[in-house]
Design a protein around this motif. Structure first.
Motif, short mmCIF file in Angstrom:
data_model
loop_
_atom_site.label_atom_id
_atom_site.label_comp_id
_atom_site.label_asym_id
_atom_site.label_seq_id
_atom_site.Cartn_x
_atom_site.Cartn_y
_atom_site.Cartn_z
N LYS A 67 -18.76 17.31 34.47
CA LYS A 67 -19.85 18.00 34.95
C LYS A 67 -21.26 17.35 34.98
O LYS A 67 -21.80 16.95 36.01
CB LYS A 67 -20.07 19.32 34.74
CG LYS A 67 -21.05 20.17 35.49
CD LYS A 67 -21.20 21.72 35.29
CE LYS A 67 -22.10 22.33 35.79
NZ LYS A 67 -22.52 23.48 35.31
N GLU A 68 -21.29 16.64 33.88
CA GLU A 68 -22.56 15.96 33.55
C GLU A 68 -22.60 14.68 34.31
O GLU A 68 -23.69 14.21 34.90
CB GLU A 68 -22.74 15.76 32.05
CG GLU A 68 -23.15 17.03 31.26
CD GLU A 68 -21.83 17.83 30.99
OE1 GLU A 68 -20.62 17.20 30.90
OE2 GLU A 68 -22.01 18.99 30.69
N GLU A 71 -23.26 15.23 37.71
CA GLU A 71 -24.57 15.78 38.04
C GLU A 71 -25.64 14.46 38.17
O GLU A 71 -26.47 14.42 38.77
CB GLU A 71 -25.11 16.77 37.07
CG GLU A 71 -26.02 17.63 37.30
CD GLU A 71 -26.35 18.70 36.34
OE1 GLU A 71 -27.31 18.68 35.50
OE2 GLU A 71 -25.59 19.76 36.31
N ASN A 75 -27.77 13.06 41.35
CA ASN A 75 -29.19 12.97 41.01
C ASN A 75 -29.56 11.70 41.39
O ASN A 75 -30.59 11.34 41.89
CB ASN A 75 -29.60 13.27 39.38
CG ASN A 75 -29.56 14.69 39.23
OD1 ASN A 75 -29.61 15.50 40.16
ND2 ASN A 75 -29.51 14.91 37.89
N ALA A 128 -20.13 11.88 44.60
CA ALA A 128 -21.44 12.80 44.77
C ALA A 128 -21.75 12.88 46.25
O ALA A 128 -21.98 14.16 46.68
CB ALA A 128 -22.44 11.99 44.02
N TRP A 132 -21.92 16.51 48.14
CA TRP A 132 -23.04 16.86 48.84
C TRP A 132 -23.22 16.94 50.20
O TRP A 132 -23.69 18.16 50.83
CB TRP A 132 -24.19 15.81 48.25
CG TRP A 132 -25.64 16.20 48.53
CD1 TRP A 132 -26.17 17.38 48.82
CD2 TRP A 132 -26.81 15.26 48.72
NE1 TRP A 132 -27.53 17.38 49.02
CE2 TRP A 132 -27.92 16.15 49.03
CE3 TRP A 132 -26.61 14.11 48.92
CZ2 TRP A 132 -28.99 15.68 49.28
CZ3 TRP A 132 -28.28 13.50 49.16
CH2 TRP A 132 -29.18 14.28 49.38
#
Length: 180
Positions: A67-68, A71, A75, A128, A132
């Motif tokens: 998950k990190e 994330e 970002n 990602a 998104w």
């Protein structure tokens, strides 16, 4: 027979796909639960399925594992999108990406290109973007920090005279003379 063979190294398949401008797309038709089926789609609509074990899938599709990591990749994508009036997430061999980049160049728009197939973390960035935006394909275009879509959407906005105003509003075109 190609359809039943398992390539010794999935990285060779990745390399061949990038050299010949092919994309790998997942398929849910695999009857065996411990295998994932993949097909290589050619522009001539010929499909050659390949099967990979779970272990090979991990090396074939480089995506964030935690998950990190996801994330952090998300970002990074958001930072890239906010850093330029127009951002095109692309692959060097993609004809659709080239069309969009050529159009922006013809319009005199300033834009940032992120070539996912040349970035060391391109797979993570692509994962990602998928999470998104929901868009699995490239190009993946953002104007003024807003997701626009892919090649078809950008070309449709151009044909309906919606693209130039978006580019002007985002500050991507220095003057309003871009009416090609």
């Amino acid at each position: 027979m190609l359809s039943n063979s398992v390539p010794p190294r999935s990285s060779k398949i990745q390399h061949l796909c990038s050299v010949f401008g092919l994309d790998l797309f997942p398929s849910n038709t695999c009857p065996e639960p411990k295998l994932q089926a993949f097909s290589i789609f050619f522009s001539s609509s010929i499909t050659i399925p390949y099967k990979y074990t779970d272990k090979e899938m991990g090396s074939l599709l480089s995506s964030p594992k935690t998950k990190e990591q996801m994330e952090a990749a998300l970002n990074k994508v958001k930072d890239i999108v906010s850093s330029s009036p127009v951002v095109v997430f692309s692959k060097t061999y993609c004809g659709y990406c080239k069309r969009v980049k050529d159009l922006f160049q013809q319009l005199g728009a300033s834009y940032k290109v992120v070539e996912l197939d040349t970035e060391s973390d391109g797979g993570d960035i692509h994962s990602a973007l998928i999470e998104w935006t929901g868009l699995r394909t490239v190009p993946n275009v953002f104007i003024g920090g807003k997701h626009i879509g892919g090649c078809d959407t950008v070309l449709e906005k151009y044909k309906t005279k919606q693209l130039v105003p978006l580019l002007n509003d985002a500050g991507a075109i220095a003057n309003n003379s871009a009416q090609l």
